[in-house]
Design a protein around this motif. Sequence first.
Motif, short mmCIF file in Angstrom:
data_model
loop_
_atom_site.label_atom_id
_atom_site.label_comp_id
_atom_site.label_asym_id
_atom_site.label_seq_id
_atom_site.Cartn_x
_atom_site.Cartn_y
_atom_site.Cartn_z
N ASP A 72 0.82 -1.23 0.00
CA ASP A 72 0.00 0.00 0.00
C ASP A 72 0.85 1.28 0.00
O ASP A 72 0.43 2.31 0.53
N HIS A 73 2.05 1.20 -0.58
CA HIS A 73 2.97 2.34 -0.63
C HIS A 73 3.25 2.94 0.74
O HIS A 73 3.61 4.12 0.85
N SER A 74 3.06 2.15 1.80
CA SER A 74 3.40 2.56 3.17
C SER A 74 4.09 1.38 3.85
O SER A 74 3.51 0.74 4.73
N PRO A 75 5.34 1.06 3.42
CA PRO A 75 5.96 -0.18 3.90
C PRO A 75 6.05 -0.29 5.42
O PRO A 75 5.77 -1.34 5.99
N TYR A 76 6.43 0.80 6.11
CA TYR A 76 6.58 0.73 7.57
C TYR A 76 5.23 0.49 8.25
O TYR A 76 5.10 -0.36 9.13
N GLU A 77 4.24 1.23 7.80
CA GLU A 77 2.89 1.06 8.38
C GLU A 77 2.38 -0.37 8.15
O GLU A 77 1.81 -0.99 9.05
N PHE A 78 2.62 -0.89 6.96
CA PHE A 78 2.18 -2.26 6.65
C PHE A 78 2.90 -3.27 7.56
O PHE A 78 2.28 -4.15 8.14
N VAL A 79 4.22 -3.11 7.68
CA VAL A 79 5.01 -4.01 8.52
C VAL A 79 4.48 -4.02 9.95
O VAL A 79 4.30 -5.07 10.57
#
Length: 256
Positions: A72-79
């Motif tokens: 979702d173009h938010s790698p840290y948030e997704f992780v």
Amino acid sequence: MKLKKAELKDFLDEKVIEYNNPKFIESDPIQIPHLFSKKEDIEISGFLTATIAWGNRKSIINNAKRMMLLLDHSPYEFVMQHQETDLKKLLPFVHRTFNGFDFIQFITSLKHIYTNHYGLETLFAKHADTKSLQNSIHHFKQVFFEIEHLERTKKHVSDPLKNSAAKRINMFLRWMVRKDNNGVDFGIWSTLSPSQLSCPLDVHSGNVARKLSLLKRKQNDGKALLELDTNLRRLDKDDPVKYDFALFGLGVFEGF
């Protein structure tokens, strides 16, 4: 091609200037972390991109873009915030031998590192030697797989203490640590120094290094990396891996 040390340094320094500039980004996987501005997004996107950085450069870049889309173009948030159900959409991903199960393992291990080890920078800095980060990479791999993991995924994280040149992790570390006034490398990890970095040794940089008598060893392994690092540090002890731009550029763009 046998040049005297001063001539070799002048030649390579010129090539660094030629390739260490924003134009380099357009055709290089480093363009992926350049899509982000938040430190953790740069780190995670950089680490995942470096992990799949082998083979055709175009397909590396396309697949790394696909990775970011799946996150979702938010790698840290997704992780940090993903649920089990969110991971299912990663399953179809594949880049060569790196598949969806590996991708899921990487996301899970990254969450473990940010939750329990204060993030990637702290973990790599913890075991750093004054002159090298190869020990750091070894300990990083141990922590990465200290949680429940798939055995098959371990091959996607190199271990220099098993004589691997660890090209992809060394490239990632160059991106994060090297202070670059030309807008290519990020230099966002201030706890480590560019003088500790090792050259990302691959077919191209290895072949050019041999032609320039910077490397004698035939295999591109951990012993070759030590030999190359030693010679590059003689040319510039503070920023030895700037010569990665010269070796790579000469090999890929000039067929040297």
